[in-house]
Enzyme design. Structure first.
Site, mmCIF file in Angstrom:
data_model
loop_
_atom_site.group_PDB
_atom_site.id
_atom_site.type_symbol
_atom_site.label_atom_id
_atom_site.label_comp_id
_atom_site.label_asym_id
_atom_site.label_seq_id
_atom_site.Cartn_x
_atom_site.Cartn_y
_atom_site.Cartn_z
ATOM 1 N N LYS A 1 -38.258 3.008 161.850
ATOM 2 C CA LYS A 1 -38.381 1.819 162.690
ATOM 3 C C LYS A 1 -38.820 2.217 164.086
ATOM 4 O O LYS A 1 -38.631 3.357 164.532
ATOM 5 C CB LYS A 1 -37.057 1.043 162.758
ATOM 6 C CG LYS A 1 -35.863 1.819 163.332
ATOM 7 C CD LYS A 1 -35.757 1.810 164.840
ATOM 8 C CE LYS A 1 -34.556 2.618 165.324
ATOM 9 N NZ LYS A 1 -34.565 2.858 166.794
ATOM 10 N N ASP B 1 -27.828 1.087 163.252
ATOM 11 C CA ASP B 1 -29.171 0.709 162.807
ATOM 12 C C ASP B 1 -29.254 0.419 161.315
ATOM 13 O O ASP B 1 -30.311 0.002 160.827
ATOM 14 C CB ASP B 1 -30.172 1.823 163.137
ATOM 15 C CG ASP B 1 -30.484 1.917 164.621
ATOM 16 O OD1 ASP B 1 -30.229 0.933 165.343
ATOM 17 O OD2 ASP B 1 -30.987 2.975 165.062
#
Length: 261
Positions: free
Chosen positions: A8, A130
């Site tokens: 990401k 995350d």
């Protein structure tokens, strides 16, 4: 069973003062990118973990293994399992590789042991900040301690050149330094350097950049060098050290990254 675990990039990351529990609330725009590890789970006679192309721990300290253990506890099963991770996402870069691996394990183990999405999401929240986003992927607004993940309209019309300098950053150290510096805001990319899909939509900044640069000024030197080479704004993802910039096409992004050793 095998799955891709996608990295990401934090297109935007606003950080807020630390709470009583020690966590810093955030508000960020997270974007999955094509860079990915490959995660494989298979039933075995004994537990085992192996990792290629990386120095991540091949032990129960590995966050991906912790994800497997979380599913086992939730389903009250102890099926011996082999976990193999083929690493391509660099560690210590702010690209969320460990969280992506953990999310992939949750998905695979959840399929094997028949856990629904709601239970997997609850498990993800207890593994890492995350991991809830990594479990969902795509383009999302992420808030709180990372547990509030909201889908937004997918972005398009641009590519990213991502560069990882030859050093990593410690996320806890960067946050500690952010506190010591009294919580500075990061520099904002001007609209002229953004693709149309992002202009006037989000404030593209990373509040952790000043702290990362204070800890290791090389990251600022790398950012400035890339900005000069590419004639555009260069941003940091997560707590560093990976840096990125926006380009209209994949070919232009690849050419820009290809200029570097």
């Amino acid at each position: 069973m095998r799955a891709a675990a996608f990295a990401k990039v934090n297109l935007a990351l606003a950080v807020f003062p630390r709470m009583a529990d020690g966590y810093h609330p955030i508000r960020g725009m997270f974007q999955s990118v094509s860079l990915a590890d490959t995660v494989e789970l298979r039933a075995a006679s004994d537990d085992g973990i192996s990792i290629s192309n990386d120095e991540a721990p091949e032990t129960t300290d590995n966050i991906a293994w912790q994800a497997l253990e979380a599913v086992r506890r939730a389903t009250q099963t102890a099926q011996p399992t082999e976990l193999h991770i083929d690493k391509r996402i660099p560690a210590g870069a702010g690209l969320g590789g460990g969280s992506a691996d953990a999310a992939a394990v949750l998905g695979l183990a959840g399929d094997m042991l028949r856990l629904d999405d709601e239970r997997l999401t609850a498990l993800a929240e207890g593994i890492g900040a995350d991991v809830p986003f990594a479990l969902r992927g795509g383009t999302c607004l992420v808030e709180g301690k990372g547990e509030r993940v909201t889908d937004v309209e997918p972005l398009g019309g641009f590519s990213l050149a991502i560069v990882v300098p030859p050093f990593g950053m410690s996320t806890p150290a960067v946050y500690r330094t952010w506190d010591e510096l009294d919580g500075p805001s990061g520099p904002t990319a001007p609209d002229d350097d953004l693709p149309p899909a992002l202009r006037s939509r989000f404030e593209i900044r990373n509040d952790l950049f000043p702290a990362a640069n204070h800890l290791d000024p090389r990251i600022g030197e790398w950012r400035d060098e890339l900005a000069t080479r590419w004639s555009t704004s260069v941003m940091m993802t997560g707590s560093g050290s990976a840096l990125f910039a926006f380009f209209p096409t994949e070919g232009e992004a690849s050419a820009a990254a290809g200029e570097l050793d």
